[in-house]
Enzyme design. Structure first.
Site, PDB file in Angstrom:
ATOM      1  N   THR A 190       0.822  -1.121  -0.015  1.00  0.00           N
ATOM      2  CA  THR A 190       0.018   0.086  -0.165  1.00  0.00           C
ATOM      3  C   THR A 190       0.861   1.210   0.028  1.00  0.00           C
ATOM      4  O   THR A 190       2.209   1.081   0.383  1.00  0.00           O
ATOM      5  CB  THR A 190      -1.127  -0.122   1.188  1.00  0.00           C
ATOM      6  OG1 THR A 190      -0.240   0.116   2.337  1.00  0.00           O
ATOM      7  CG2 THR A 190      -1.737  -1.217   1.372  1.00  0.00           C
ATOM      8  N   GLY A 191       0.226   2.290  -0.339  1.00  0.00           N
ATOM      9  CA  GLY A 191       1.007   3.525  -0.715  1.00  0.00           C
ATOM     10  C   GLY A 191       2.454   3.297  -1.323  1.00  0.00           C
ATOM     11  O   GLY A 191       3.521   4.035  -1.253  1.00  0.00           O
ATOM     12  N   ALA A 192       2.027   2.897  -2.749  1.00  0.00           N
ATOM     13  CA  ALA A 192       3.086   2.433  -3.394  1.00  0.00           C
ATOM     14  C   ALA A 192       3.461   3.347  -4.496  1.00  0.00           C
ATOM     15  O   ALA A 192       4.412   2.945  -5.472  1.00  0.00           O
ATOM     16  CB  ALA A 192       2.984   1.006  -3.786  1.00  0.00           C
ATOM     17  N   GLY A 230       7.883   7.547  -2.709  1.00  0.00           N
ATOM     18  CA  GLY A 230       8.789   7.379  -1.374  1.00  0.00           C
ATOM     19  C   GLY A 230       9.157   5.907  -1.219  1.00  0.00           C
ATOM     20  O   GLY A 230       9.476   5.118  -2.254  1.00  0.00           O
ATOM     21  N   TYR A 278      -0.536  12.055  15.008  1.00  0.00           N
ATOM     22  CA  TYR A 278       0.457  10.919  14.252  1.00  0.00           C
ATOM     23  C   TYR A 278       1.448  10.202  15.139  1.00  0.00           C
ATOM     24  O   TYR A 278       1.378   9.149  14.821  1.00  0.00           O
ATOM     25  CB  TYR A 278       1.448  11.911  13.369  1.00  0.00           C
ATOM     26  CG  TYR A 278       2.522  11.227  12.741  1.00  0.00           C
ATOM     27  CD1 TYR A 278       2.015  10.789  11.434  1.00  0.00           C
ATOM     28  CD2 TYR A 278       3.841  11.098  12.957  1.00  0.00           C
ATOM     29  CE1 TYR A 278       3.024   9.858  10.633  1.00  0.00           C
ATOM     30  CE2 TYR A 278       4.815  10.319  12.371  1.00  0.00           C
ATOM     31  CZ  TYR A 278       4.260   9.531  11.077  1.00  0.00           C
ATOM     32  OH  TYR A 278       5.135   9.143  10.423  1.00  0.00           O
TER      33      TYR A 278
END
Length: 273
Positions: free
Chosen positions: A13-15, A18, A162
């Site tokens: 995920t979030g690929a 970064g 966060y």
């Protein structure tokens, strides 16, 4: 030594940016069948081609309904999973809510990996050496779980929200390891990585993160621990926390088994049992 992963199917995920992008690219280079998840269809398709991903799924993981949908799509289209890399996350200087009415940091950084992992456990159970890699942060050392107000409806602080979510990542990874002894579940701190992280906030917050980026490590350096935990064949540990490819001791709050179990129950209440 580069480890071969020719028989592995990996979901990252979030690929599209970064360390997630680098993780997907490097695991694909090692022969893994890599599937990526991104929000923007055009960008996700371009990145999938760039990194050699076998498939790409589209979802805004801050929305729980989309987490469920993308998990169902993965089960139907791919049907096999050896390694899940929970990499997606963000920092929000100002309090925001998802369309489902959940504070964004809590939804994206914690509830999304919790729900996605739970939805994909049936596939992981079928794998020979199933692994779940959850990207946390040393920011967890400043966090505490506000069980009475995890969404910061009172006194919102972007940093505190966060830090809480990153502490939740470690507690989740440890509790998953306890509940699922057949699944290697570990968390990690990638380092302060130059990825554009925090730039989504605009104004002074964005300028601050741009300044921090000057002293940050590269995405290639930041992705090393994720890649190690996903691919190292001799890895035998579960429920541990890693920095620079080495196991380190997290903050005492991250080792609180009672808090881990309480967080799991709270998370189930959010996503539905």
């Amino acid at each position: 030594m580069t480890q071969t992963m020719g028989d592995k199917t990996v979901l990252v995920t979030g690929a599209t940016n970064g360390i997630g992008l680098v993780t997907a690219r490097e695991l694909a280079r090692r022969g893994a069948r890599v599937v990526i998840v991104g929000r923007d269809p055009g960008k996700t398709a371009r990145v999938a081609q760039e990194v050699g991903a076998a498939d790409a799924l589209i979802a805004d993981l801050s929305e729980l309904v989309q987490v469920r949908r993308v998990a169902a799509e993965f089960r139907e289209r791919i049907g096999r999973l050896d390694v899940l890399v929970n990499n997606a996350g963000a920092y929000y200087a100002r309090r925001q809510e998802t369309r489902g009415g959940i504070e964004m940091t809590w939804a994206l950084n914690h509830l999304a990996p919790f729900l996605l992992t739970r939805e994909l456990l049936p596939l992981l159970h079928q794998a020979q050496d199933p692994r779940v890699v959850t990207v946390s942060s040393d920011a967890h050392r400043f966090g505490r779980i506000r069980f009475d107000d995890p969404e910061f409806r009172r006194g919102y602080s972007g940093w505190s929200a966060y830090a809480q979510s990153k502490l939740a990542n470690i507690l989740f990874a440890r509790e998953l390891a306890r509940r699922e002894p057949g699944v290697r579940s570990n968390s990690l701190h990638p380092g302060m990585v130059r990825t554009g992280f925090g730039h989504n906030n605009g104004g002074g917050t964005s300028l601050l993160w741009r300044l921090i980026d000057r002293f940050a490590i590269s995405p290639e350096q930041g992705a090393r621990t994720s890649i190690y935990l996903a691919s190292e064949p001799e890895l035998s540990t579960s429920g541990r926390y890693f920095v620079r490819e080495r196991e380190v001791k997290p903050a005492p709050r991250a080792l609180d088994d009672g808090a881990a179990q309480r967080l799991w129950t709270l998370s189930e209440e959010y996503v539905g049992r």
